[in-house]
Design an enzyme around this catalytic site. Structure first.
Site, mmCIF file in Angstrom:
data_model
loop_
_atom_site.group_PDB
_atom_site.id
_atom_site.type_symbol
_atom_site.label_atom_id
_atom_site.label_comp_id
_atom_site.label_asym_id
_atom_site.label_seq_id
_atom_site.Cartn_x
_atom_site.Cartn_y
_atom_site.Cartn_z
ATOM 1 N N SER A 12 36.419 44.059 63.199
ATOM 2 C CA SER A 12 35.849 45.025 62.262
ATOM 3 C C SER A 12 35.936 46.439 62.838
ATOM 4 C CB SER A 12 34.382 44.645 62.009
ATOM 5 O OG SER A 12 33.790 45.491 61.065
ATOM 6 N N GLU B 114 43.242 50.461 66.113
ATOM 7 C CA GLU B 114 43.620 51.053 64.826
ATOM 8 C C GLU B 114 44.182 52.461 65.025
ATOM 9 O OE1 GLU B 114 39.980 48.376 64.222
ATOM 10 O OE2 GLU B 114 40.633 49.851 65.699
ATOM 11 N N ASN C 211 44.070 48.176 71.626
ATOM 12 C CA ASN C 211 43.113 49.021 72.319
ATOM 13 C C ASN C 211 43.690 49.336 73.694
ATOM 14 O OD1 ASN C 211 40.837 49.711 74.092
ATOM 15 N ND2 ASN C 211 39.578 49.280 72.291
ATOM 16 N N CYS D 142 35.340 50.196 63.972
ATOM 17 C CA CYS D 142 34.201 51.038 64.326
ATOM 18 C C CYS D 142 34.156 52.266 63.412
ATOM 19 C CB CYS D 142 34.309 51.450 65.792
ATOM 20 S SG CYS D 142 35.541 52.745 66.074
ATOM 21 N N CYS E 99 37.403 54.551 63.770
ATOM 22 C CA CYS E 99 38.605 54.001 63.145
ATOM 23 C C CYS E 99 38.450 53.932 61.626
ATOM 24 C CB CYS E 99 38.917 52.637 63.734
ATOM 25 S SG CYS E 99 39.281 52.727 65.511
ATOM 26 N N HIS F 175 41.501 53.255 70.353
ATOM 27 C CA HIS F 175 41.197 51.941 69.804
ATOM 28 C C HIS F 175 42.466 51.421 69.144
ATOM 29 C CE1 HIS F 175 36.520 52.250 69.426
ATOM 30 N NE2 HIS F 175 36.943 52.486 70.653
#
Length: 151
Positions: A83, A58, A45, A85, A88, A56
């Protein structure tokens, strides 16, 4: 906390990215994109560091992997310490990434139901280091965390 005892070298690489992001003054979430048992993109991030609204972990890993053929995404595995969002998750769905390995979802539950409904296999590791990194960060910087998740 000591380095993760995660037996998965790809999740460990994502954790290393999360720690790098934290050391840079950002949010400790890391990700790697794996193709044929090889990391082809790694990221963390970087919203704070790059003054970005979308970087982010990912998204950073996907960006750093560069342009791939559609068939490559369909064989890839995305590893992330937290996890994913909705943003992503949407990127993973767009490129039809079939499997996501998630370090933890206790501190934040992303769009897992959406991913599963579209046939994405999710492996939740419940990794103690991932949990600790996020819990500590959220306790220390709730303002920055809330900004990151749009609260």
């Amino acid at each position: 906390m000591s380095p993760s005892a995660s037996p998965d070298p790809f999740m460990q690489a994502a954790i290393d990215e999360a720690r790098l992001g934290l050391a840079e003054g950002g949010i400790p979430i890391g990700s790697v994109l794996v193709l044929d048992r090889r990391i082809i993109g790694r990221g963390h991030n970087r919203r704070v560091q790059q003054d970005s609204v979308i970087l982010h972990a990912e998204m950073d890993a996907l960006e750093r992997a560069g342009r791939l053929r559609a068939r490559d995404y369909r064989r890839a595995v995305l590893y992330t310490t937290l996890s994913p969002c909705p943003m992503c998750s949407g990127a993973a769905l767009l490129y039809k990434i079939p499997r996501i390995v998630i370090g933890e979802h206790r501190n934040f539950l992303g769009a897992e139901d959406l991913l599963r409904s579209q046939g994405v296999a999710l492996d939740i590791l419940d990794d103690p280091e991932c949990i600790h990194l996020m819990k500590s960060f959220i306790n220390d910087r709730p303002d920055l965390w809330n900004e990151d998740i749009g609260v």
